[in-house]
Design a protein around this motif. Structure first.
Motif, mmCIF file in Angstrom:
data_model
loop_
_atom_site.group_PDB
_atom_site.id
_atom_site.type_symbol
_atom_site.label_atom_id
_atom_site.label_comp_id
_atom_site.label_asym_id
_atom_site.label_seq_id
_atom_site.Cartn_x
_atom_site.Cartn_y
_atom_site.Cartn_z
ATOM 1 N N GLN A 73 -4.380 -10.816 10.504
ATOM 2 C CA GLN A 73 -4.979 -10.992 9.186
ATOM 3 C C GLN A 73 -5.487 -12.435 9.064
ATOM 4 O OE1 GLN A 73 -1.249 -10.691 9.150
ATOM 5 N NE2 GLN A 73 -1.546 -12.888 9.499
ATOM 6 N N THR A 106 0.127 -4.949 7.693
ATOM 7 C CA THR A 106 -1.183 -5.429 7.253
ATOM 8 C C THR A 106 -2.227 -4.313 7.266
ATOM 9 O OG1 THR A 106 -1.760 -6.145 9.500
ATOM 10 C CG2 THR A 106 -0.702 -7.766 8.071
ATOM 11 N N ARG A 107 -1.968 -3.234 8.005
ATOM 12 C CA ARG A 107 -2.908 -2.118 8.044
ATOM 13 C C ARG A 107 -2.969 -1.368 6.718
ATOM 14 N NH1 ARG A 107 -2.018 0.914 13.900
ATOM 15 N NH2 ARG A 107 -2.308 -0.927 15.223
ATOM 16 N N VAL A 125 -2.442 -2.805 3.643
ATOM 17 C CA VAL A 125 -2.693 -3.707 2.525
ATOM 18 C C VAL A 125 -4.160 -4.120 2.571
ATOM 19 C CG1 VAL A 125 -2.080 -5.939 1.483
ATOM 20 C CG2 VAL A 125 -0.325 -4.566 2.636
ATOM 21 N N PRO A 126 -4.870 -4.089 1.446
ATOM 22 C CA PRO A 126 -6.262 -4.566 1.446
ATOM 23 C C PRO A 126 -6.357 -5.965 2.035
ATOM 24 C CG PRO A 126 -5.747 -3.508 -0.639
ATOM 25 C CD PRO A 126 -4.449 -3.606 0.117
ATOM 26 N N ARG A 127 -7.434 -6.225 2.767
ATOM 27 C CA ARG A 127 -7.530 -7.473 3.517
ATOM 28 C C ARG A 127 -7.493 -8.706 2.616
ATOM 29 N NH1 ARG A 127 -8.888 -7.142 8.798
ATOM 30 N NH2 ARG A 127 -9.946 -9.166 8.784
ATOM 31 N N ASP A 128 -8.092 -8.617 1.436
ATOM 32 C CA ASP A 128 -8.069 -9.783 0.558
ATOM 33 C C ASP A 128 -6.658 -10.062 0.039
ATOM 34 O OD1 ASP A 128 -8.140 -7.447 -0.968
ATOM 35 O OD2 ASP A 128 -9.245 -8.375 -2.609
ATOM 36 N N ILE A 129 -5.893 -8.990 -0.186
ATOM 37 C CA ILE A 129 -4.512 -9.161 -0.636
ATOM 38 C C ILE A 129 -3.662 -9.748 0.494
ATOM 39 C CG2 ILE A 129 -2.457 -8.007 -1.503
ATOM 40 C CD1 ILE A 129 -4.786 -8.180 -3.495
ATOM 41 N N ALA A 130 -3.874 -9.258 1.718
ATOM 42 C CA ALA A 130 -3.135 -9.791 2.862
ATOM 43 C C ALA A 130 -3.422 -11.280 3.035
ATOM 44 C CB ALA A 130 -3.505 -9.025 4.127
ATOM 45 N N ARG A 167 -4.330 -13.346 0.670
ATOM 46 C CA ARG A 167 -3.715 -14.069 -0.447
ATOM 47 C C ARG A 167 -2.227 -14.286 -0.190
ATOM 48 N NH1 ARG A 167 -5.233 -11.321 -5.772
ATOM 49 N NH2 ARG A 167 -7.254 -11.841 -4.845
#
Length: 264
Positions: free
Chosen positions: A148, A245-246, A248-253, A255
């Motif tokens: 990520q 991480t798969r 979780v939305p990438r922007d949240i990961a 953050r």
């Protein structure tokens, strides 16, 4: 590789940390070694110790692998010594912590050269011989940061994402030809990394509380080699986090990672 006895393994970043642990582990397997790092004094002390303890041949080359010409010079030296490299451990690398715009540009470019370009060139130079012999192992040291974006360690994490993707692609290209290419993804490890990267003291202290030892990381690598894995994450907790991480939305990961890495 069924046995490493009498084979030759080239290890970069071999003077300390994970690289030194790889050298010690392969020496126990009776592999001959070619050790590459910047600090010649450390390399020579380690080489003398391992050669004496395990009755193996250990060559050393002091080289700054962040320089563009360095990978070619390493290859020329192994050719001069008539070494058949059966194992390549691309371990050398470093990170840079902090807000990207506040970090040194020259140092960032040196990091990209070492973590990506040198690793790629060494792989390209030694892989053809392994394929021709239909045996060999390449281990490229990535990181759990490869899974990520990591604010405050952004360029470093991006280099490791390259290493992971590159290694998994080569694994598929080579798997039917007797050669293993594998990415090793450690999490926090008790090495000089945090000092070199100048990660904020509080952040580094928190991460080192749950750090693995270099020896634990290397044992995970050897287990991955035995399984002929395309990649291996060292440690159960790290493995679970990398898989999470798969989902979780990438922007949240990003953050979440940024909150962990932010200076405190």
């Amino acid at each position: 590789m069924e046995t490493w006895a009498g084979k030759t393994v080239l290890i970069t970043g071999a003077s300390v940390g994970i690289g030194e642990a790889f050298a010690r582990r392969f020496a126990r397997e009776k592999a001959n070694l070619m050790l590459v790092a910047r600090r010649e004094d450390k390399l020579r002390r380690l080489a003398a110790e391992l050669a004496r303890q395990h009755s193996i041949t250990v060559d050393v080359l002091a080289k700054d692998l962040s320089l563009p010409e360095a990978a070619g010079e390493v290859f020329e030296e192994t050719e001069r010594l008539n070494l058949q490299v059966d194992g390549l451990i691309n371990n050398a690398g470093f990170g840079i912590g902090g807000r990207f715009v506040e970090t040194d540009l020259k140092r960032n470019l040196e990091m990209l050269q070492l973590n990506i370009v040198t690793l790629t060139e060494l792989t390209h130079r030694y892989l053809p011989g392994m394929l021709a012999r239909r045996q060999g192992v390449v281990v490229n040291v990535a990181s759990t940061a490869a899974f990520q974006a990591v604010p405050y360690l952004g360029a470093y994490a991006a280099t490791k994402a390259y290493v992971l993707s590159f290694s998994e692609a080569l694994h598929e290209e080579c798997r039917d030809q007797g050669v293993l290419v594998m990415a090793l993804c450690p999490g926090a490890t008790a090495t000089e990394f945090f000092d070199t990267a100048q990660v904020a003291e509080g952040t580094a202290r928190d991460m080192l509380r749950r750090a693995q030892t270099p020896e634990e990381v290397v044992e995970a690598a050897f287990a991955g080699i035995r399984r002929r894995s395309s990649s291996v994450v060292s440690g159960l907790a790290n493995s679970l986090l990398s898989q999470a991480t798969r989902f979780v939305p990438r922007d949240i990961a990003a953050r979440i990672a940024g909150n962990i890495m932010k200076a405190r």
